[in-house]
Design a protein around this motif. Sequence first.
Motif, PDB file in Angstrom:
ATOM      1  N   ARG A 267       3.470   4.416  -1.458  1.00  0.00           N
ATOM      2  CA  ARG A 267       3.356   5.205  -2.616  1.00  0.00           C
ATOM      3  C   ARG A 267       3.905   4.522  -3.752  1.00  0.00           C
ATOM      4  O   ARG A 267       3.526   4.694  -4.857  1.00  0.00           O
TER       5      ARG A 267
ATOM      6  N   GLN B 264       1.890   1.893  -5.391  1.00  0.00           N
ATOM      7  CA  GLN B 264       0.908   2.330  -6.334  1.00  0.00           C
ATOM      8  C   GLN B 264       1.298   2.725  -7.470  1.00  0.00           C
ATOM      9  O   GLN B 264       0.617   2.502  -8.485  1.00  0.00           O
ATOM     10  N   ASN B 265       2.684   3.499  -7.516  1.00  0.00           N
ATOM     11  CA  ASN B 265       3.124   3.816  -8.825  1.00  0.00           C
ATOM     12  C   ASN B 265       3.417   2.813  -9.879  1.00  0.00           C
ATOM     13  O   ASN B 265       2.973   2.825 -10.936  1.00  0.00           O
TER      14      ASN B 265
ATOM     15  N   LYS C   6       1.892  -0.030  -9.681  1.00  0.00           N
ATOM     16  CA  LYS C   6       0.480  -0.814 -10.194  1.00  0.00           C
ATOM     17  C   LYS C   6      -0.188   0.159 -11.338  1.00  0.00           C
ATOM     18  O   LYS C   6      -0.525  -0.461 -12.261  1.00  0.00           O
ATOM     19  N   ASP C   7      -0.112   1.379 -11.017  1.00  0.00           N
ATOM     20  CA  ASP C   7      -0.333   2.413 -12.279  1.00  0.00           C
ATOM     21  C   ASP C   7       0.261   2.135 -13.477  1.00  0.00           C
ATOM     22  O   ASP C   7      -0.169   2.440 -14.420  1.00  0.00           O
TER      23      ASP C   7
ATOM     24  N   ASN D  74       0.895  -1.353   0.064  1.00  0.00           N
ATOM     25  CA  ASN D  74       0.041  -0.004  -0.010  1.00  0.00           C
ATOM     26  C   ASN D  74       0.870   1.259   0.017  1.00  0.00           C
ATOM     27  O   ASN D  74       0.230   2.442   0.451  1.00  0.00           O
TER      28      ASN D  74
END
Length: 213
Positions: free
Chosen positions: A172, A175-176, A178-179, A170
């Motif tokens: 930052r 998340q980057n 994943k994007d 979870n």
Amino acid sequence: MIDVGGNQKVSVVVDVLRFSSTVTTLLTFVDEIYIALSEKEKGIYIGEKFGVKREGYDYGNSPIEILKNKEEILERYERGEKIFIKTTNGTRVLESLKAEEIYIGSILNAEAVSKVSNSFSLIPCHTLKGFAIEDFIGCGVIAKFREDLDESALSAKLLAERDYREVIINSRSAQNLKDLGYGNDIYFCLLENLYDIVGKYEKEKKRIVRCMI
């Protein structure tokens, strides 16, 4: 910097997502990796800029992509092509260090890298924007296998003794990734002690070599 025994002559660079993980994975089937200073020399180029594969490079900074293309990489390597790597943070931090001995640490080889020396400093790479929790935790996973810790190493160790995987997933940085479509890399990089090898950086030759601990 996080001290394990207080020896600043030996450093372990930790970039969990994903430089350290990619390098460690590569070294399971090749002997050496060079830092890419330019793209003039023919070879196999691996790397990213802000998470995305660098223009003109063969592969991104992805351990899963490396494993998927292992046979092709190995074939070219055995024909004499050098492997070069360049990343946004990992290679930058690596080249900036002044330690006499420098190793590459990750969650994938945490226990092995904890044995490189009686004492050493852990260097979390973090990001250009600042603190990265995954690298602090990665240092803690390595520190779990040691007792001689300063307060920062002890703090990282205590965090790593909890459910640290959920924290990293979870984060930052995760998340980057994943994007950008690299979500599977995150889970791979969390496989604790998958490998028992360690990369050692030779500053003069600008290369990382495999060593068995």
